[in-house]
Motif scaffolding. Structure first.
Motif, PDB file in Angstrom:
ATOM      1  N   ALA A 170       6.401  11.249   9.747  1.00  0.00           N
ATOM      2  CA  ALA A 170       5.722  10.315   8.846  1.00  0.00           C
ATOM      3  C   ALA A 170       4.657  11.067   8.066  1.00  0.00           C
ATOM      4  O   ALA A 170       3.812  11.751   8.656  1.00  0.00           O
ATOM      5  N   LEU A 171       4.700  10.961   6.739  1.00  0.00           N
ATOM      6  CA  LEU A 171       3.721  11.596   5.858  1.00  0.00           C
ATOM      7  C   LEU A 171       2.725  10.528   5.414  1.00  0.00           C
ATOM      8  O   LEU A 171       3.101   9.559   4.744  1.00  0.00           O
ATOM      9  N   LEU A 172       1.456  10.706   5.792  1.00  0.00           N
ATOM     10  CA  LEU A 172       0.441   9.687   5.561  1.00  0.00           C
ATOM     11  C   LEU A 172      -0.677  10.214   4.671  1.00  0.00           C
ATOM     12  O   LEU A 172      -0.947  11.418   4.632  1.00  0.00           O
ATOM     13  N   TYR A 212      14.648  19.374   3.913  1.00  0.00           N
ATOM     14  CA  TYR A 212      13.411  19.063   4.631  1.00  0.00           C
ATOM     15  C   TYR A 212      12.204  19.501   3.806  1.00  0.00           C
ATOM     16  O   TYR A 212      11.179  18.812   3.772  1.00  0.00           O
ATOM     17  N   GLY A 213      12.334  20.639   3.133  1.00  0.00           N
ATOM     18  CA  GLY A 213      11.265  21.080   2.248  1.00  0.00           C
ATOM     19  C   GLY A 213      11.030  20.091   1.118  1.00  0.00           C
ATOM     20  O   GLY A 213       9.888  19.838   0.718  1.00  0.00           O
ATOM     21  N   ALA A 214      12.121  19.504   0.598  1.00  0.00           N
ATOM     22  CA  ALA A 214      11.986  18.493  -0.455  1.00  0.00           C
ATOM     23  C   ALA A 214      11.294  17.245   0.073  1.00  0.00           C
ATOM     24  O   ALA A 214      10.502  16.610  -0.634  1.00  0.00           O
ATOM     25  N   PHE A 215      11.596  16.887   1.315  1.00  0.00           N
ATOM     26  CA  PHE A 215      10.924  15.741   1.937  1.00  0.00           C
ATOM     27  C   PHE A 215       9.417  15.993   2.031  1.00  0.00           C
ATOM     28  O   PHE A 215       8.602  15.130   1.675  1.00  0.00           O
ATOM     29  N   LEU A 216       9.039  17.182   2.483  1.00  0.00           N
ATOM     30  CA  LEU A 216       7.616  17.512   2.569  1.00  0.00           C
ATOM     31  C   LEU A 216       6.974  17.527   1.184  1.00  0.00           C
ATOM     32  O   LEU A 216       5.856  17.029   0.991  1.00  0.00           O
ATOM     33  N   GLN A 256       0.812  -1.204   0.000  1.00  0.00           N
ATOM     34  CA  GLN A 256       0.000   0.000   0.000  1.00  0.00           C
ATOM     35  C   GLN A 256       0.849   1.258   0.000  1.00  0.00           C
ATOM     36  O   GLN A 256       0.332   2.357   0.026  1.00  0.00           O
ATOM     37  N   LEU A 257       2.152   1.105   0.016  1.00  0.00           N
ATOM     38  CA  LEU A 257       3.010   2.277   0.035  1.00  0.00           C
ATOM     39  C   LEU A 257       3.190   2.814  -1.372  1.00  0.00           C
ATOM     40  O   LEU A 257       3.069   2.094  -2.361  1.00  0.00           O
ATOM     41  N   THR A 258       3.506   4.076  -1.448  1.00  0.00           N
ATOM     42  CA  THR A 258       3.752   4.689  -2.743  1.00  0.00           C
ATOM     43  C   THR A 258       5.237   4.662  -3.036  1.00  0.00           C
ATOM     44  O   THR A 258       6.007   5.426  -2.461  1.00  0.00           O
ATOM     45  N   VAL A 279       5.576   8.348   1.667  1.00  0.00           N
ATOM     46  CA  VAL A 279       7.007   8.210   1.387  1.00  0.00           C
ATOM     47  C   VAL A 279       7.656   7.668   2.655  1.00  0.00           C
ATOM     48  O   VAL A 279       7.043   7.687   3.724  1.00  0.00           O
ATOM     49  N   PRO A 280       8.882   7.181   2.580  1.00  0.00           N
ATOM     50  CA  PRO A 280       9.543   6.680   3.790  1.00  0.00           C
ATOM     51  C   PRO A 280       9.640   7.748   4.879  1.00  0.00           C
ATOM     52  O   PRO A 280       9.725   8.941   4.595  1.00  0.00           O
ATOM     53  N   THR A 281       9.619   7.300   6.116  1.00  0.00           N
ATOM     54  CA  THR A 281       9.725   8.219   7.247  1.00  0.00           C
ATOM     55  C   THR A 281      11.096   8.883   7.272  1.00  0.00           C
ATOM     56  O   THR A 281      12.048   8.416   6.646  1.00  0.00           O
ATOM     57  N   SER A 282      11.196   9.957   8.025  1.00  0.00           N
ATOM     58  CA  SER A 282      12.460  10.679   8.133  1.00  0.00           C
ATOM     59  C   SER A 282      12.675  11.132   9.562  1.00  0.00           C
ATOM     60  O   SER A 282      11.717  11.356  10.311  1.00  0.00           O
ATOM     61  N   GLY A 283      13.936  11.260   9.929  1.00  0.00           N
ATOM     62  CA  GLY A 283      14.293  11.845  11.211  1.00  0.00           C
ATOM     63  C   GLY A 283      14.632  13.308  11.030  1.00  0.00           C
ATOM     64  O   GLY A 283      14.107  13.986  10.143  1.00  0.00           O
TER      65      GLY A 283
END
Length: 572
Positions: free
Chosen positions: A536-538, A558-562, A44-46, A546-550
């Motif tokens: 975690a982005l759900l 971080y903006g790219a992660f979001l 179910q992950l993207t 996407v995979p979780t991040s610390g």
């Protein structure tokens, strides 16, 4: 030369505290075993890559997001690896121990012993090579003794108990009192010594020849110098233990003992260097006093941990800063000779290096003053209470420029736990939820992705992320406008669950009876991680986008992660 030592001593405080920032806040969950049950359904992950490594809260700089699954401008999102964070933490503990050992070497209990010890080796030995070999063994035994002490701490408490120390209120308060006692000892109130009978027995054994004699000679140094080294060792062990690392105390003692042993070996190898050593004098006591001030400042961090976790609300950010300003202000006055303690010698003149160090200390004091009115103080924000505890904040006047904070379907004050957390925990300009189910419902209603922030009162990296990254207008606008944000605290000690909601965790077998325990259990059950911060982005079904991040301290990354989460959400 000796005045440069004060600059070195000041660095110990900052390296010791910075060592904390390389380690995430850990939630103690002994007996945790991960299995395939209740794990996230990867189907179910993207676009989750096969080599996914769960985050430990540190930015390793390696991308864990498949760059083909998101636009090129967002491929920099990362999910840090665990080994990198652990390595950084261990190195931080080792360096703190190393600096502590060098500081101990210049204590009144050790420094004057160097010429006597080196003279013993050179005169008793038949040759220079034999003197060097004996000095080398002497240094090795010093290392063995102190590392054994660190190992005993680990064996006595166990790795799980060491993790628990980082969030346990009783232990944090005990550590605060312990460091205050150490500080008082260094400032001259009293001396911490071992029983004289024990010291005499160890010293008597050092008269024996051979390896046994050298071993007990090293042990004699450890016990005789305890009044000077005890507070330093105690502080290092406290810091290492509360980092939650299994070998933390041993690594800290390894660094400490190496720094303490190396000078003895070097002076035995090159006796002529003794001529360049500064003579013993009143400056040795000044070393102790400087360390006393630094111990006192460090103690407040442990008291702050307790204050936040138990919601006492007496050590707010401005109170904490006021105490630090006074402590470092007094240190500056001491360095320029305006105040003296009982064991100090009169300061007849002020040397140039000592003046420069005093300027640095006073500059640090001036830097902290604007923080009383809400200045972010990013250089030390990780070690301060959250900005939300600030009663008066001038920054509130300018937050409107970042855009309005999002609001849920219900009035904010009616949200679960909102009034408890929001006033003191959340960075100004954000308006998150504090209950996962409620936030997920709001995300469905507003058709926005959900950002889950696993955080904690005692999480140093969380405070650093909030001060350095979330405070950015760009990031704050994304959090407010593109996401439903929920902050889940994992170390709060106050909020309890109704008895009807108590349950036993499938992962840990523990009874879950508080809000923070439920949040922590949710984190390790769904995301197989127990470190903070974890982001975690759900989607609206509660599945990972996407995979979780610390922690990612680079605003663009971080903006790219979001953005990668936003793009994945829109692609569904």
């Amino acid at each position: 030369m000796k005045t440069y030592l004060f600059s070195f001593l000041l660095s110990i405080f900052f390296v010791t505290t910075l060592a904390a920032s390389t380690q995430d806040s850990l939630v103690s969950y002994e007996d945790v075993t991960f299995s395939d049950e209740n794990s996230v359904d990867s189907s179910q992950l993207t676009t989750v890559p096969d080599d996914l490594v769960f985050s430990d809260g540190q930015d390793s700089g390696q991308s864990q997001v498949d760059s083909t699954s998101i636009p090129n401008d967002t491929a920099g999102a990362v999910a840090p690896t665990g080994a990198d964070g652990e390595d950084k933490s261990m190195w931080g503990i080792f360096i703190a121990g190393l600096l502590g050992g060098f500081a101990a070497f210049f204590m009144p209990c050790i420094f004057p012993m160097v010429p006597l010890t080196v003279s013993f080796f050179t005169k008793k030995s038949g040759s220079r090579s034999q003197a060097i070999s004996q000095a080398f063994l002497y240094g090795v035994f010093i290392i063995v003794i102190y590392v054994a002490l660190g190992m005993l701490i680990t064996i006595a408490f166990g790795p799980e108990a060491l993790n628990e120390l980082s969030t346990n209120g009783i232990f944090n308060f005990f550590f605060f009192l312990l460091l205050v006692v150490f500080a008082a000892s260094f400032l001259g109130a009293f001396e911490i010594t071992l029983p004289s009978s024990f010291v005499n027995k160890i010293d008597a054994q050092s008269d024996k020849g051979g390896l046994i004699g050298l071993f007990f000679m090293s042990a004699s140094l450890a016990v005789v110098s305890f009044s000077c080294t005890g507070p330093i060792i105690g502080t290092l062990l406290v810091e290492a233990a509360t980092r939650g690392e299994r070998l933390g105390p041993a690594i800290g003692m390894l660094g400490f003992s190496i720094a303490l042993a190396v000078p003895f070996v070097l002076f035995a190898m090159f006796p002529s260097m003794l001529k360049s050593m500064p003579k013993s004098g009143g400056w040795l006591n000044s070393v102790k006093v400087v360390l006393g001030f630094l111990e006192l400042a460090l103690a407040l961090k442990f008291l702050s941990n307790v204050d936040l976790a138990y919601n006492w609300n007496f050590l707010d950010r401005e109170v904490y800063l006021a105490l630090w300003i006074v402590i470092f202000g007094l240190l500056g006055l001491y360095l320029i000779g305006k105040i003296q303690f009982s064991h100090d010698s009169p300061l007849q003149f002020l040397s140039i290096p000592r003046t420069m160090i005093a300027i640095l200390v006073f500059s640090f004091v001036v830097y902290m003053v604007p923080g009383l009115w809400g200045a972010p103080l990013k250089a030390i924000s990780a070690f301060l209470p959250p900005i939300g505890t600030q009663d008066f904040d001038l920054n509130n006047l300018t937050l409107s420029a970042a855009g309005p904070a999002h609001t849920g379907g219900a009035d904010a004050n009616s949200r679960k736990h909102y009034t408890y957390f929001h006033s003191k925990s959340t960075i100004k300009g954000l308006d998150p939820y504090y209950d996962y189910d409620e936030a997920l419902a709001a995300a469905k209603e507003q058709k926005k992705p959900l950002l889950v922030d696993f955080t904690g009162w005692n999480c140093v990296n969380c405070r650093k992320m909030e001060a350095e990254v979330w405070s950015s207008p760009k990031i704050r606008a994304m959090l407010n406008n593109e996401f439903i944000l929920v902050e889940l605290y994992v170390d709060d000690k106050v909020l309890t669950l109704p008895e009807s909601e108590h349950y036993v965790s499938d992962k840990t077998g523990k009874t879950i009876n508080t809000v923070s325990k439920r949040n922590a259990d949710f984190q390790i059950t769904k995301f197989e991680s127990n470190s903070q911060p974890l982001y975690a982005l759900l989607d609206n079904e509660g599945e990972l986008l996407v995979p979780t991040s610390g922690a990612i301290y680079d605003i663009e990354k971080y903006g790219a992660f979001l953005q990668s989460g936003i793009d994945a959400f829109k692609a569904k």
